[in-house]
Design a protein around this motif. Structure first.
Motif: not given
Length: 340
Positions: A118-122, A101-104, A71-72
């Motif tokens: 959401s991927f961090i919260l979940n 790798l998932m980029i946001q 993330i950035a």
């Protein structure tokens, strides 16, 4: 003649496939941590000559693919020349190890409202790479989820996480030392130290070099709140009553703008004034003359950040670490002997 031990010998000893031995010894996913440890132990006992050092922590305890988020801020992702190269290095390192790798990109609004993806919260990812600076409270909220995180090119006293950084102080010291060795005794500083801890650290390195070589600090040419745009640089430089014989700028953008102003004002570089900066981006290469700079190995930056995160995933209770990567002086045409 003693027979050399092969992977097949290790496989036969443990009654497993040669492919499993290869995966274990090369650190690839596909085998459990228990099997990996058993293979390494047996390899040592049998005298296998090609046993690598365990540097890569790109596997989980159960051999499953590790899911990593990068993330950035929107702004950081827009700086393709610098952060883009780090991102590409990260992507290469992660995918080469069969991890995902998932980029946001994080909007300004999300940062202000402390809205996490959401991927961090979940808890859908195993670790998070945070590229450049976000609001401290935002990063703290990420860390509070318990997901391992590594900061890349950013740190703060209130953030309890690993960080991979450039050695900004020593890099700036080396750049200024280069100017001193060319005979410069009047050296100015251009930057905005409120933008980033990195820039403040480069000011500290600048001051460290002045102290080391017994040079006077002239506050009139230490410009610490300069925005990175042509108008701001022009206004600031016009306020300088007497130009120093050299300028050190905290990044390529300011180095380019300072050089442009000096040339437009009738100064010759480096005959009248030398210019050095930091980062070795495109602007330092496109400038005329090309600007002496501190080069950062951006590929190593990305690779080392991924390695640290994967290590942290397997060592969650170990004390936080800050890893400093060196910068290398690249001498170009913009620096020369001080005028007599």
């Amino acid at each position: 003649m003693t027979k050399k031990i092969t992977m097949q010998d290790i496989a036969n000893q443990l009654n497993i496939s040669k492919n499993s031995v290869s995966q274990a010894l090369t650190g690839k996913a596909g085998v459990s941590e228990k099997t990996r440890h058993l293979v390494e132990t047996t390899a040592r006992e049998l005298g296998y000559e090609y046993l690598p050092l365990r540097k890569n922590y790109h596997y989980s305890s159960d051999g499953k693919t590790i899911k990593i988020a990068l993330i950035a801020s929107d702004y950081a992702f827009s700086l393709k020349g610098f952060f883009g190269e780090i991102y590409l290095s990260m992507e290469k390192e992660i995918t080469s190890q069969n991890n995902s790798l998932m980029i946001q990109s994080i909007s300004k609004e999300a940062i202000e409202s402390l809205e996490l993806p959401s991927f961090i919260l979940n808890g859908a990812v195993d670790g998070v790479l945070i590229l450049s600076h976000l609001r401290t409270e935002y990063i703290q909220k990420i860390i509070s989820t318990g997901i391992p995180a590594v900061l890349v090119d950013h740190h703060h006293p209130h953030i309890n996480a690993d960080a991979v950084l450039t050695n900004n102080r020593f890099g700036a010291f080396i750049a200024v030392e280069h100017l001193v060795k060319l005979g410069h005794k009047e050296i100015g500083f251009v930057g905005n130290i409120s933008i980033s801890p990195s820039y403040y650290e480069r000011l500290e390195g600048f001051q460290l070099a002045l102290n080391q070589y017994g040079l006077n600090k002239d506050d009139s040419v230490i410009l610490t709140d300069i925005e990175e745009d042509e108008v701001s640089v022009k206004v600031a430089m016009k306020r300088v009553s007497k130009q120093p014989t050299a300028w050190f700028c905290v990044n390529d953008g300011l180095g380019f703008l300072v050089s442009s102003y000096l040339l437009q004002s009738g100064y010759k570089i480096p005959e009248h004034i030398s210019v050095a900066n930091f980062d070795n981006g495109q602007l330092s290469k496109l400038a005329t003359p090309k600007i002496t700079t501190m080069d950062i190995d951006l590929e190593l930056f990305g690779k080392r950040a991924v390695e640290q995160l994967l290590w942290r995933i397997n060592n969650k209770e170990t004390a936080n670490q800050e890893i400093l990567l060196p910068a290398t002086l690249l001498v170009r045409e913009s620096t020369g002997p001080a005028p007599k």
